[in-house]
Design a protein around this motif. Structure first.
Motif, short mmCIF file in Angstrom:
data_model
loop_
_atom_site.label_atom_id
_atom_site.label_comp_id
_atom_site.label_asym_id
_atom_site.label_seq_id
_atom_site.Cartn_x
_atom_site.Cartn_y
_atom_site.Cartn_z
N TYR A 142 -11.62 22.72 -13.29
CA TYR A 142 -11.87 22.36 -11.90
C TYR A 142 -10.80 21.40 -11.41
N TYR A 143 -10.17 21.72 -10.27
CA TYR A 143 -9.17 20.88 -9.64
C TYR A 143 -9.63 20.53 -8.23
N LYS A 144 -9.41 19.30 -7.82
CA LYS A 144 -9.70 18.89 -6.45
C LYS A 144 -8.54 18.04 -5.97
N SER A 145 -7.96 18.40 -4.82
CA SER A 145 -6.85 17.65 -4.24
C SER A 145 -7.35 16.84 -3.06
N TRP A 146 -6.83 15.62 -2.91
CA TRP A 146 -7.23 14.73 -1.84
C TRP A 146 -6.15 13.69 -1.62
N LYS A 147 -6.20 12.99 -0.49
CA LYS A 147 -5.26 11.92 -0.17
C LYS A 147 -5.95 10.59 -0.30
N ALA A 148 -5.17 9.57 -0.68
CA ALA A 148 -5.73 8.24 -0.85
C ALA A 148 -4.68 7.19 -0.51
N VAL A 149 -5.15 6.03 -0.04
CA VAL A 149 -4.30 4.87 0.13
C VAL A 149 -4.50 4.01 -1.11
N VAL A 150 -3.43 3.80 -1.87
CA VAL A 150 -3.50 3.15 -3.18
C VAL A 150 -2.64 1.89 -3.16
N CYS A 151 -3.12 0.84 -3.83
CA CYS A 151 -2.34 -0.39 -3.97
C CYS A 151 -1.25 -0.17 -5.02
N ALA A 179 0.84 -1.20 0.00
CA ALA A 179 0.00 0.00 0.00
C ALA A 179 0.87 1.25 0.00
N TRP A 180 0.39 2.29 -0.64
CA TRP A 180 1.05 3.59 -0.70
C TRP A 180 0.04 4.65 -0.31
N VAL A 181 0.47 5.68 0.41
CA VAL A 181 -0.38 6.85 0.63
C VAL A 181 0.04 7.88 -0.42
N ALA A 182 -0.95 8.47 -1.08
CA ALA A 182 -0.66 9.35 -2.21
C ALA A 182 -1.46 10.63 -2.13
N ASP A 183 -0.85 11.71 -2.62
CA ASP A 183 -1.57 12.97 -2.82
C ASP A 183 -2.15 12.91 -4.23
N MET A 184 -3.46 12.87 -4.32
CA MET A 184 -4.15 12.75 -5.60
C MET A 184 -4.74 14.09 -6.02
N GLN A 185 -4.95 14.25 -7.31
CA GLN A 185 -5.61 15.43 -7.83
C GLN A 185 -6.56 14.99 -8.94
N THR A 186 -7.78 15.46 -8.87
CA THR A 186 -8.77 15.20 -9.91
C THR A 186 -8.90 16.46 -10.76
N VAL A 187 -8.74 16.30 -12.07
CA VAL A 187 -8.83 17.42 -13.00
C VAL A 187 -10.02 17.18 -13.91
N THR A 188 -10.95 18.12 -13.93
CA THR A 188 -12.10 18.06 -14.82
C THR A 188 -11.88 19.06 -15.95
N ARG A 189 -11.99 18.56 -17.19
CA ARG A 189 -11.74 19.40 -18.35
C ARG A 189 -13.00 19.53 -19.19
N PHE A 190 -13.19 20.71 -19.75
CA PHE A 190 -14.30 21.01 -20.65
C PHE A 190 -13.70 21.49 -21.96
N SER A 232 -5.71 0.00 -7.26
CA SER A 232 -7.03 0.33 -6.73
C SER A 232 -6.91 1.26 -5.53
N ILE A 233 -7.92 2.11 -5.36
CA ILE A 233 -7.95 3.05 -4.23
C ILE A 233 -8.61 2.33 -3.07
N LEU A 234 -7.84 2.14 -1.99
CA LEU A 234 -8.33 1.40 -0.84
C LEU A 234 -9.10 2.29 0.14
N LYS A 235 -8.66 3.53 0.30
CA LYS A 235 -9.32 4.47 1.18
C LYS A 235 -8.98 5.87 0.71
N SER A 236 -9.92 6.81 0.83
CA SER A 236 -9.64 8.18 0.43
C SER A 236 -9.99 9.14 1.55
N TYR A 237 -9.27 10.25 1.59
CA TYR A 237 -9.44 11.28 2.61
C TYR A 237 -9.54 12.63 1.91
#
Length: 69
Positions: A48-57, A31-42, A62-67
């Motif tokens: 639109y950008y959204k930053s969040w943390k996740a525990v990733v395999c 497992a890895w803890v990662a700083d994720m960013q979601t980018v929505t494009r039109f 796969s994303i095991l848990k998100s914060y």
């Protein structure tokens, strides 16, 4: 009347990651803890950008848990 439809997509990007103790419940990879960013494009322009943390395999990705940050 004219209706125009534009392409909208969403992409997840992993910015930083570091290993943590634990295993994936699906494939038993590390497992890895990662700083994720979601980018929505039109029409290929990011609006639109959204930053969040996740525990990733590290094996299957796969994303095991998100914060929310």
């Amino acid at each position: 009347m004219v209706c125009v439809c534009f392409l909208v997509d969403q992409k997840r990007v992993m910015r930083r990651s570091k290993p943590v103790a634990g295993m994936c419940s699906r494939c038993h990879g590390g497992a890895w803890v990662a700083d994720m960013q979601t980018v929505t494009r039109f029409c290929y322009i990011p609006f639109y950008y959204k930053s969040w943390k996740a525990v990733v395999c590290s094996l299957c990705g796969s994303i095991l848990k998100s914060y929310n940050t």
